[in-house]
Enzyme design. Structure first.
Site, PDB file in Angstrom:
ATOM      1  CB  CYS A 158     -57.237  -4.111 -22.004  1.00 47.61           C
ATOM      2  SG  CYS A 158     -56.174  -3.335 -23.070  1.00 47.61           S
ATOM      3  CB  SER A 207     -54.917  -7.631 -23.638  1.00 52.67           C
ATOM      4  OG  SER A 207     -53.697  -7.243 -23.358  1.00 52.67           O
ATOM      5  CB  ALA A 208     -54.622  -8.756 -17.857  1.00 50.55           C
ATOM      6  CG  ASP A 209     -49.424  -3.576 -17.756  1.00 50.60           C
ATOM      7  OD1 ASP A 209     -48.786  -4.207 -16.755  1.00 50.60           O
ATOM      8  OD2 ASP A 209     -49.179  -2.355 -18.061  1.00 50.60           O
ATOM      9  CG  ASN A 242     -58.026  -3.305 -15.640  1.00 50.40           C
ATOM     10  OD1 ASN A 242     -57.163  -3.890 -16.003  1.00 50.40           O
ATOM     11  ND2 ASN A 242     -58.249  -2.065 -16.105  1.00 50.40           N
ATOM     12  CG  HIS A 268     -49.374  -9.089 -20.741  1.00 47.72           C
ATOM     13  ND1 HIS A 268     -50.363  -9.507 -21.454  1.00 47.72           N
ATOM     14  CD2 HIS A 268     -49.189  -7.837 -20.860  1.00 47.72           C
ATOM     15  CE1 HIS A 268     -51.127  -8.147 -21.738  1.00 47.72           C
ATOM     16  NE2 HIS A 268     -50.268  -7.196 -21.355  1.00 47.72           N
ATOM     17  CB  ILE A 269     -45.270  -9.677 -15.675  1.00 48.04           C
ATOM     18  CG1 ILE A 269     -46.402 -10.137 -14.709  1.00 48.04           C
ATOM     19  CG2 ILE A 269     -44.042  -8.668 -15.211  1.00 48.04           C
ATOM     20  CD1 ILE A 269     -45.699 -10.995 -13.700  1.00 48.04           C
ATOM     21  CB  SER A 322     -45.512  -1.213 -23.024  1.00 48.60           C
ATOM     22  OG  SER A 322     -44.409  -1.540 -22.215  1.00 48.60           O
TER      23      SER A 322
END
Length: 264
Positions: free
Chosen positions: A146, A167-169, A177, A207-208, A263
């Site tokens: 990610c 890609s970032a949660d 991070n 994204h949340i 997830s």
């Protein structure tokens, strides 16, 4: 940190509902950047308590070139368990790419050692880059990287780092991070005789997850507290000789921890 709260608000206000690989559903937007001056404190979130032990041991694990979760589990870190196979293996993930990138000719390249040497001998280089996105090995990884590429910049005796994260949660991943790459910048500055400068965090898909919206809103209600300080317990000459006990976090006074489902 105000930067993180502004980031959360941006995603909630400008994001759109979007499906995802995990089936959870997200609010997502594309492209964002945060900047942290590392001379103003160690950027570890205060709107919820973070587990610094997990952050530090994961980074040390990357730097070892390890790709088996055994080391993490032995140190009470479980953040990679969901992706490991029955033997604890993850395939050629971050540690493998950082320390033994396999080229088309079969040669392996230690990107971290090369980076340290280049910072010391050619600090004005615009090629101070480490990549974890090895296209030829993506399909062999339990989880493609990610946070996939980072670059260093030396100016006026200070070392800065910019990370590109594809890609970032926002709720679970990003706080880790930020702290991880701030720590990496500080330890590389330490072993190269430089002072920490900035950490710049640049994003692709942010994204949340739908099942994190309540937790994010709770954080937005909480006040931002002063950042902690990070110092080293001893002088360390090689980046590969750091141990968890070398990192001392002072004056960390966060709000209570907030749970959230991962997830996978």
């Amino acid at each position: 940190m105000k930067q993180y709260k502004d980031f959360c608000r941006h995603v909630l206000e400008h994001g759109e509902k979007k499906g995802d690989r995990t089936g959870t559903g997200t609010i997502s937007t594309f492209g964002y950047q945060m900047r942290f001056n590392l001379r103003e404190g160690f950027p570890m979130l205060t709107t919820k308590k973070l587990h610094f032990k997990s952050i530090a041991h994961e980074l040390l694990w990357f730097l070892k070139g390890d790709t088996n979760v055994r080391y993490l589990q032995e140190n009470g870190v479980r953040i990679w368990n969901e992706w490991a196979d029955e033997n604890g293996e993850l395939g050629p993930v971050y540690g493998s790419q950082w320390r033994s990138w396999r080229g088309a000719d079969g040669e392996t390249i230690d990107q971290i050692s090369r980076l340290i040497e280049d910072i010391k001998t050619n600090p004005n280089s615009r090629r101070l880059i480490v990549s974890a996105w090895n296209v030829g090995e993506i399909d062999k990884m339990a989880l493609p990287p990610c946070h996939c590429l980072f670059q260093f910049y030396v100016s006026d005796g200070k070392l800065s780092c910019q990370l590109y994260q594809r890609s970032a949660d926002v709720f679970l991943g990003v706080p880790f991070n930020i702290a991880s790459y701030a720590l990496l910048t500080m330890i590389i500055a330490h072993v190269t005789g430089l002072e920490p400068g900035e950490f710049i965090h640049t994003f692709g898909d942010v994204h949340i997850y739908q099942n994190h919206i309540e937790q994010v809103n709770l954080q937005l209600e909480r006040d931002v507290r002063p950042l902690p300080q990070l110092r080293f317990a001893r002088k360390v000459d090689s980046i590969f000789n750091f141990a968890f006990e070398d990192f001392i976090i002072e004056d960390y006074d966060p709000h209570p921890h907030i749970k959230g489902a991962v997830s996978v």
